[in-house]
Design a protein around this motif. Sequence first.
Motif, PDB file in Angstrom:
ATOM      1  N   ARG A 656     -46.345  -1.255  49.109  1.00  0.00           N
ATOM      2  CA  ARG A 656     -46.664  -2.466  48.350  1.00  0.00           C
ATOM      3  C   ARG A 656     -45.848  -3.660  48.841  1.00  0.00           C
ATOM      4  NH1 ARG A 656     -48.366  -0.915  42.123  1.00  0.00           N
ATOM      5  NH2 ARG A 656     -49.742   0.798  42.718  1.00  0.00           N
ATOM      6  N   ALA A 657     -44.622  -3.396  49.290  1.00  0.00           N
ATOM      7  CA  ALA A 657     -43.833  -4.475  49.884  1.00  0.00           C
ATOM      8  C   ALA A 657     -44.508  -4.973  51.153  1.00  0.00           C
ATOM      9  CB  ALA A 657     -42.421  -3.984  50.182  1.00  0.00           C
ATOM     10  N   ALA A 658     -44.968  -4.030  51.978  1.00  0.00           N
ATOM     11  CA  ALA A 658     -45.634  -4.408  53.231  1.00  0.00           C
ATOM     12  C   ALA A 658     -46.922  -5.171  52.964  1.00  0.00           C
ATOM     13  CB  ALA A 658     -45.914  -3.156  54.068  1.00  0.00           C
ATOM     14  N   ASP A 659     -47.647  -4.768  51.936  1.00  0.00           N
ATOM     15  CA  ASP A 659     -48.888  -5.467  51.589  1.00  0.00           C
ATOM     16  C   ASP A 659     -48.620  -6.908  51.170  1.00  0.00           C
ATOM     17  OD1 ASP A 659     -50.291  -3.168  52.115  1.00  0.00           O
ATOM     18  OD2 ASP A 659     -50.459  -2.562  50.013  1.00  0.00           O
ATOM     19  N   SER A 660     -47.377  -7.199  50.756  1.00  0.00           N
ATOM     20  CA  SER A 660     -47.012  -8.550  50.322  1.00  0.00           C
ATOM     21  C   SER A 660     -46.536  -9.431  51.474  1.00  0.00           C
ATOM     22  CB  SER A 660     -45.905  -8.486  49.258  1.00  0.00           C
ATOM     23  OG  SER A 660     -46.318  -7.740  48.143  1.00  0.00           O
ATOM     24  N   PHE A 661     -46.290  -8.811  52.645  1.00  0.00           N
ATOM     25  CA  PHE A 661     -45.810  -9.593  53.781  1.00  0.00           C
ATOM     26  C   PHE A 661     -46.865 -10.618  54.183  1.00  0.00           C
ATOM     27  CE2 PHE A 661     -43.254  -5.733  55.527  1.00  0.00           C
ATOM     28  CZ  PHE A 661     -42.275  -5.963  54.584  1.00  0.00           C
ATOM     29  N   GLU A 662     -46.396 -11.813  54.470  1.00  0.00           N
ATOM     30  CA  GLU A 662     -47.284 -12.754  55.133  1.00  0.00           C
ATOM     31  C   GLU A 662     -47.292 -12.399  56.609  1.00  0.00           C
ATOM     32  OE1 GLU A 662     -46.481 -16.808  54.301  1.00  0.00           O
ATOM     33  OE2 GLU A 662     -46.235 -16.482  52.147  1.00  0.00           O
ATOM     34  N   GLU A 663     -48.457 -12.551  57.224  1.00  0.00           N
ATOM     35  CA  GLU A 663     -48.615 -12.067  58.602  1.00  0.00           C
ATOM     36  C   GLU A 663     -47.561 -12.635  59.537  1.00  0.00           C
ATOM     37  OE1 GLU A 663     -52.352 -11.811  61.557  1.00  0.00           O
ATOM     38  OE2 GLU A 663     -52.778 -11.614  59.432  1.00  0.00           O
ATOM     39  N   SER A 664     -47.189 -13.884  59.308  1.00  0.00           N
ATOM     40  CA  SER A 664     -46.242 -14.530  60.214  1.00  0.00           C
ATOM     41  C   SER A 664     -44.789 -14.335  59.800  1.00  0.00           C
ATOM     42  CB  SER A 664     -46.547 -16.029  60.279  1.00  0.00           C
ATOM     43  OG  SER A 664     -46.427 -16.588  58.970  1.00  0.00           O
ATOM     44  N   HIS A 670     -39.400  -9.027  50.006  1.00  0.00           N
ATOM     45  CA  HIS A 670     -40.358  -8.179  49.316  1.00  0.00           C
ATOM     46  C   HIS A 670     -39.832  -6.746  49.205  1.00  0.00           C
ATOM     47  CE1 HIS A 670     -43.349 -11.352  49.372  1.00  0.00           C
ATOM     48  NE2 HIS A 670     -43.127 -11.522  50.662  1.00  0.00           N
ATOM     49  N   VAL A 671     -39.197  -6.278  50.282  1.00  0.00           N
ATOM     50  CA  VAL A 671     -38.617  -4.934  50.250  1.00  0.00           C
ATOM     51  C   VAL A 671     -37.434  -4.891  49.291  1.00  0.00           C
ATOM     52  CG1 VAL A 671     -37.578  -3.071  51.601  1.00  0.00           C
ATOM     53  CG2 VAL A 671     -39.337  -4.515  52.631  1.00  0.00           C
ATOM     54  N   GLN A 672     -36.598  -5.925  49.346  1.00  0.00           N
ATOM     55  CA  GLN A 672     -35.408  -5.972  48.500  1.00  0.00           C
ATOM     56  C   GLN A 672     -35.782  -5.933  47.022  1.00  0.00           C
ATOM     57  OE1 GLN A 672     -32.945  -9.418  49.137  1.00  0.00           O
ATOM     58  NE2 GLN A 672     -31.319  -8.691  47.799  1.00  0.00           N
ATOM     59  N   HIS A 673     -36.799  -6.692  46.643  1.00  0.00           N
ATOM     60  CA  HIS A 673     -37.226  -6.723  45.238  1.00  0.00           C
ATOM     61  C   HIS A 673     -37.582  -5.323  44.761  1.00  0.00           C
ATOM     62  CE1 HIS A 673     -39.334  -7.820  41.568  1.00  0.00           C
ATOM     63  NE2 HIS A 673     -40.451  -7.279  42.035  1.00  0.00           N
ATOM     64  N   ARG A 674     -38.353  -4.608  45.556  1.00  0.00           N
ATOM     65  CA  ARG A 674     -38.798  -3.282  45.138  1.00  0.00           C
ATOM     66  C   ARG A 674     -37.686  -2.239  45.267  1.00  0.00           C
ATOM     67  NH1 ARG A 674     -42.889  -6.353  46.418  1.00  0.00           N
ATOM     68  NH2 ARG A 674     -44.897  -6.062  45.364  1.00  0.00           N
ATOM     69  N   LEU A 675     -36.843  -2.390  46.274  1.00  0.00           N
ATOM     70  CA  LEU A 675     -35.707  -1.481  46.401  1.00  0.00           C
ATOM     71  C   LEU A 675     -34.784  -1.589  45.191  1.00  0.00           C
ATOM     72  CD1 LEU A 675     -33.643  -0.911  49.646  1.00  0.00           C
ATOM     73  CD2 LEU A 675     -32.511  -1.077  47.447  1.00  0.00           C
ATOM     74  N   TYR A 695     -45.104  -2.391  39.314  1.00  0.00           N
ATOM     75  CA  TYR A 695     -45.716  -1.109  38.954  1.00  0.00           C
ATOM     76  C   TYR A 695     -47.216  -1.258  38.723  1.00  0.00           C
ATOM     77  CZ  TYR A 695     -40.899   0.400  38.138  1.00  0.00           C
ATOM     78  OH  TYR A 695     -39.556   0.706  38.282  1.00  0.00           O
ATOM     79  N   LEU A 696     -47.630  -2.415  38.237  1.00  0.00           N
ATOM     80  CA  LEU A 696     -49.038  -2.702  38.049  1.00  0.00           C
ATOM     81  C   LEU A 696     -49.455  -3.826  38.995  1.00  0.00           C
ATOM     82  CD1 LEU A 696     -49.431  -2.566  34.148  1.00  0.00           C
ATOM     83  CD2 LEU A 696     -49.883  -0.761  35.816  1.00  0.00           C
ATOM     84  N   ASP A 697     -50.725  -3.856  39.325  1.00  0.00           N
ATOM     85  CA  ASP A 697     -51.258  -4.789  40.319  1.00  0.00           C
ATOM     86  C   ASP A 697     -52.345  -5.634  39.662  1.00  0.00           C
ATOM     87  OD1 ASP A 697     -52.597  -6.039  42.414  1.00  0.00           O
ATOM     88  OD2 ASP A 697     -52.392  -4.336  43.771  1.00  0.00           O
ATOM     89  N   THR A 732     -54.480   3.238  55.890  1.00  0.00           N
ATOM     90  CA  THR A 732     -53.936   2.196  56.756  1.00  0.00           C
ATOM     91  C   THR A 732     -52.479   2.487  57.079  1.00  0.00           C
ATOM     92  OG1 THR A 732     -53.327   0.868  54.841  1.00  0.00           O
ATOM     93  CG2 THR A 732     -55.478   0.433  55.845  1.00  0.00           C
ATOM     94  N   LYS A 733     -51.993   1.822  58.101  1.00  0.00           N
ATOM     95  CA  LYS A 733     -50.587   1.929  58.468  1.00  0.00           C
ATOM     96  C   LYS A 733     -49.742   1.027  57.563  1.00  0.00           C
ATOM     97  CE  LYS A 733     -51.004   4.531  62.245  1.00  0.00           C
ATOM     98  NZ  LYS A 733     -50.276   5.807  62.490  1.00  0.00           N
ATOM     99  N   VAL A 734     -48.466   1.337  57.483  1.00  0.00           N
ATOM    100  CA  VAL A 734     -47.522   0.568  56.667  1.00  0.00           C
ATOM    101  C   VAL A 734     -46.503  -0.077  57.587  1.00  0.00           C
ATOM    102  CG1 VAL A 734     -45.806   0.656  54.827  1.00  0.00           C
ATOM    103  CG2 VAL A 734     -47.795   2.186  54.760  1.00  0.00           C
ATOM    104  N   LYS A 735     -46.359  -1.402  57.503  1.00  0.00           N
ATOM    105  CA  LYS A 735     -45.368  -2.094  58.321  1.00  0.00           C
ATOM    106  C   LYS A 735     -43.985  -1.927  57.711  1.00  0.00           C
ATOM    107  CE  LYS A 735     -46.180  -5.859  60.580  1.00  0.00           C
ATOM    108  NZ  LYS A 735     -46.463  -7.279  60.965  1.00  0.00           N
TER     109      LYS A 735
END
Length: 822
Positions: A656-664, A670-675, A695-697, A732-735
């Motif tokens: 979910r953190a990776a899904d929040s990444f902006e492409e650039s 995003h990772v820190q928030h969820r960690l 937890y919810l989307d 899909t793959k996860v960045k």
Amino acid sequence: MKRNIKHVTVLGSGTMGSQIACHFANIGVKVLLLDISPKELNEEEKKKGLTLEDKEVRNRIVNGSLQRVSKMKPSPLYKKEYINRITTGNFDDDLEKIGESDWVIEAVVEKKDIKASLYEKVESHRKETTIVSTNTSGIPIHDLIEGRNESFKKHFLGTHFFNPPRYLELLEIIPSPGTDRDLVDFISEYGDKYLGKTTVVCHDTPAFIGNRIGTYCTMLTLELMQKMELSVEEVDVLTGKFVGRPKSATFRTADLVGLDILADVAGGIYNNCPQDEEREIFKLPDFIQTMLKNGWLGEKKGQGFYKKEKDKEGNTTILALNLEDMSYHEKDKPRFAIIDEVKKKDSTEDKLEAFESGSTSTVGTFKKMYLNVFGSDNDKAIAFFREFYYRLFAYCSHRIPEITGDLYKVDEAIKAGYNWEYGPFEIWDILGFDDTYKHMEKAGCLPSDWVHSMKMKGFNSFYKVEDGYRKYYDQEAGAYKIVPGSDEVISLDNYRDKHTVFSNDESNVLDIGDDILLVEFTSKSNSIGLGVMEGVNKAIDLAEDESTDYKGVVIGNEGENFSVGANLGMIAINAFKGKIDVVEKAVESFQEMSMRIRYSSIPVISAVHGRVLGGGAEIAMHSDAVQAAAESYIGLVEVGAGLIPGGGGTKEFAKRAADSFEESDPNTEHVQHRLMTIAQAKTGTSAHQAFDLGYLDTSRDGISMNKRRVVTDAKMRLLQLLDKGYAPPDKTKVKVLGRSALSFFYTAIVGMKYGHYITEYEEEIARKLAYVMTGGDVTGEMEVSEKYLLNLEKEAFMELVQNKKTLKRIESLLKKGKPLRN
């Protein structure tokens, strides 16, 4: 006429008024909260040079009340920022603004003349269609409309919220003789669907339904307590969780509500119900009079039946009141043989049956087993239960048709207003209608004539399930009728007998109609063990099988909580015994189940409520969608047990953190928030807050205000997915961010340890969590499979579960119910 409630005015900002305002704000309604303006300045206002004409002064009372309520714990708000939906004002300057309101709710002091004066002003400002209601719990509704015009009378009724309005589900609706019947139906439906309430229409009688029966229970308990020489602690053992009531039982509840409130309600019933056959029970006993005189009103005064004291080291000790000499002593932990015996029972039904019989087999066997050890305690406990319930059953039967013509409303009011698991007539059914009737007659607790008539007609239960509907005995018709609304909402009780397609010790798979299956957890606390996983997999097997007509699966239940997480007991036993392979296999099975939920060829929706912790949250997050009751407390809390989420939760948060990444810009925020959410075991205090925590989307998940509707709403969501042409998500793959991000997190974690925010072992747990969420030992940003992350997650989990410090944490949770920070 079609009604929409977009704007509500609440008159009176006391504890109830402000909390009612907060609950309407919770559901997105604009609220105007008004109260009186001060008659004189306080010292702070004098120092500021303010006058009685300044807005800050004129709104001081209402603003102060709202500020106090906003700091209450538990909070009356789903999210603290929802308070911005409330505008404040005063009766002198702002009453004309009620012309904008669709509903005006009065919650001022319980004095008829004050209410009447306010209604006269409301009448001159309200729209022709504005609903006006009172939150009174003691003044007859018909007395409050004297002198009002026909439009006011038509749109006026009682709407009695129970305190606290967010958490207690009961909303009593009391029409006056002139109230429009369509309005009563509208408020009933609105309260159910939008406010999340159990709405019960009552007769306009003293204390209505909930407090009439609930107060009787309290006063009867006080009488039996004195008669049987029971202590405060003993009564709370006998009237708490063991019989399906709140753990606050009788006296902790009285302290929370306030002894003055109890005295007012009891006095009101005594004064206004001269025909009540048990009227004398509502007289306050001497020890209550003494407590009132001493100001020992409960928690708001620091002492009541209990009080807290701190020793020199700051440790809190709970003291209990000794009613013989009105002194306090350290709280005892009383033991009763019957209680010890029924602890072995899982269901409230079994517990109640044990109380009725005196043992799990026979009274004689029970006495042989325990009489020599416990003396008369055993008999005292059983005598208490028998007299309490027999008299309660008789009393409730005599209140029909006085307080309501429908017995199911008594049960609904007590369950929703007092948090009983079962209502009085339901308990009577559990104990057996015919046998209990005989025992009541023998004990001199004679029920009402309509019960005798019911028995003579050959009916032997107050409720029954027939043709998939729950029905109740209607004493006026002399026949069974469908409980109103039960045909609109799925109740699993109506499906188990004839619609169970699979069952084991921990789960049921039910056919809930429209070719939809439901997986119901039946394990203790709905914990997730091998039986639950088997049930989930079986349901998906059946729905994917082309030889069946099943099309989708709902995962949900009607327990107190959706799930408290994985079965820690199983993990602990095998870890202590060194059977690590068993634990590892269980982790693998959980991960496989989670991924199957995610990628099955059929839609799977989770219907959650209450605590949705650890593995429960992992199941929900892997579903195609979550339908969450507003009162859902979702969290990955494994760190408290010395672990990281091992059923796919850590992987899912990395995804979910990776899904929040902006492409650039795939940055660490995003990772820190969820960690940090996992590392600090953050749990949402409502479904609304669960969106903020991840937890919810918002793109897929929804909220049901009424938890009784969550399974029904989840099924509807599933059918909508099918109608649109469901297709499972693509794999899909996860960045992941790799070593640079991991180094950043390691540095931050060390800083937290040296700042004494976390312990040395929590540092170790956090490092493993960061390792998994950044992708492990990879040089930099790259894409990895979900399976790769699941393997990292499993490895970290297995390393932690073999650590003695983790086992000590699990042991503390299992034995004491409290996390250990070691």
